[in-house]
Design a protein around this motif. Sequence first.
Motif, PDB file in Angstrom:
ATOM      1  N   SER A 140       1.280  -7.536   4.679  1.00 23.24           N
ATOM      2  CA  SER A 140      -0.056  -8.052   4.941  1.00 23.24           C
ATOM      3  C   SER A 140      -0.105  -9.505   4.492  1.00 23.24           C
ATOM      4  N   CYS A 141      -0.879 -10.308   5.214  1.00 26.11           N
ATOM      5  CA  CYS A 141      -0.909 -11.762   4.966  1.00 26.11           C
ATOM      6  C   CYS A 141      -1.828 -12.123   3.798  1.00 26.11           C
ATOM      7  N   ASP A 142      -1.571 -11.497   2.662  1.00 29.04           N
ATOM      8  CA  ASP A 142      -2.271 -11.805   1.421  1.00 29.04           C
ATOM      9  C   ASP A 142      -1.280 -11.692   0.276  1.00 29.04           C
ATOM     10  N   SER A 143      -1.725 -12.005  -0.936  1.00 30.68           N
ATOM     11  CA  SER A 143      -0.844 -12.050  -2.101  1.00 30.68           C
ATOM     12  C   SER A 143      -0.643 -10.666  -2.713  1.00 30.68           C
ATOM     13  N   VAL A 144       0.364 -10.572  -3.585  1.00 30.91           N
ATOM     14  CA  VAL A 144       0.595  -9.323  -4.315  1.00 30.91           C
ATOM     15  C   VAL A 144      -0.619  -8.953  -5.158  1.00 30.91           C
ATOM     16  N   ASP A 145      -1.241  -9.930  -5.804  1.00 26.64           N
ATOM     17  CA  ASP A 145      -2.438  -9.639  -6.605  1.00 26.64           C
ATOM     18  C   ASP A 145      -3.524  -9.015  -5.745  1.00 26.64           C
ATOM     19  N   SER A 146      -3.716  -9.566  -4.550  1.00 23.91           N
ATOM     20  CA  SER A 146      -4.698  -8.999  -3.625  1.00 23.91           C
ATOM     21  C   SER A 146      -4.299  -7.588  -3.213  1.00 23.91           C
ATOM     22  N   HIS A 147      -3.015  -7.407  -2.894  1.00 23.67           N
ATOM     23  CA  HIS A 147      -2.528  -6.079  -2.497  1.00 23.67           C
ATOM     24  C   HIS A 147      -2.811  -5.043  -3.583  1.00 23.67           C
ATOM     25  N   ASN A 148      -2.534  -5.417  -4.833  1.00 19.57           N
ATOM     26  CA  ASN A 148      -2.715  -4.451  -5.923  1.00 19.57           C
ATOM     27  C   ASN A 148      -4.169  -4.010  -6.053  1.00 19.57           C
ATOM     28  N   GLY A 149      -5.103  -4.944  -5.860  1.00 21.13           N
ATOM     29  CA  GLY A 149      -6.510  -4.556  -5.868  1.00 21.13           C
ATOM     30  C   GLY A 149      -6.867  -3.679  -4.690  1.00 21.13           C
ATOM     31  N   TRP A 150      -6.272  -3.991  -3.558  1.00 20.88           N
ATOM     32  CA  TRP A 150      -6.538  -3.227  -2.327  1.00 20.88           C
ATOM     33  C   TRP A 150      -6.012  -1.799  -2.443  1.00 20.88           C
TER      34      TRP A 150
END
Length: 218
Positions: free
Chosen positions: A70-80
Motif C-alpha cells: 500500500s502506498c503509505d508508510s509502515v507506521d500508517s500500516h501498523n495503525g491500519w
Amino acid sequence: MVLNLGDQFPNFIADTTDGKIDFHEWAGDSWAILFSHPADFTPVCTTELSAVARLIPEFTKRNVKPIALSCDSVDSHNGWIDDIKAYGKLSEFGYPIIDDAKRELAVKLNMLDKDEIGAGGLPLTCRAVFVIDPNRKLRLSILYPATTGRNFAEILRTIDAMQLTDKKRVATPADWVQGQECMVQPSVKEEELAELFPDGVTNVDLPSGKKYLRKTAP
C-alpha cells in the motif's frame, strides 16, 4: 516495466510491517502472492486485507506466502492493521504489508490505475495480483480497478489449478474447483494414456468426431 507470464519476477528490498525484507529471500521455497492497494484506511482495502488474514490457513496449505503493498508508510500500516483486525474480528494479522509511500514499487511493477486519481492528484495504485512460483516466475497476473474488490476464492482456485497442472499433464476446464475432473492435455498421445492416467480417461463424443475432449480424475 511490463511483466509477462513466465517472466522472472524482479527482486526488491522493502520496509514492511514485519521489518526490512529481500523479496526473493522472504519467499524462500514457497509460492508468493503480492497484492497492491490504493491506500491505507480505505474501505475496500480493509475488507480485502481482512479476507486474506482469515485465509492464511488456506494459503499455508498450498505453500503460499501472501504479502500486501500500500502506498503509505509502515507506521500508517501498523495503525491500519488494528482497524483490519477489528473489522474482521481477527486476533492476529499473519502477513506483512510493504511500505511504498514513495510509489517506487507501484511504478516499477506498473500497478497504477490512471483512471482513478487520489487526493494528491496522483493516480491510485490499482488492485494488482501477482502470483509467483518457487522458481520466481510470474504465473498469474490480474489487474482490478481501484474501485473493485478482489475475489480471493478465485485466486485460491487458480493456485490449485496451477499446482495441479505443474504435476500432471492436464488442464482445468471452466469453473473447475479442486477435486473435480480435469482435461487431458492435447499434447498427450493415445499410447501414453494408460501410463499417465491409470484411473482411466473418458472421451467426450462430439459432432466433429474428434477426440480432443478427454476427461480424467485429478
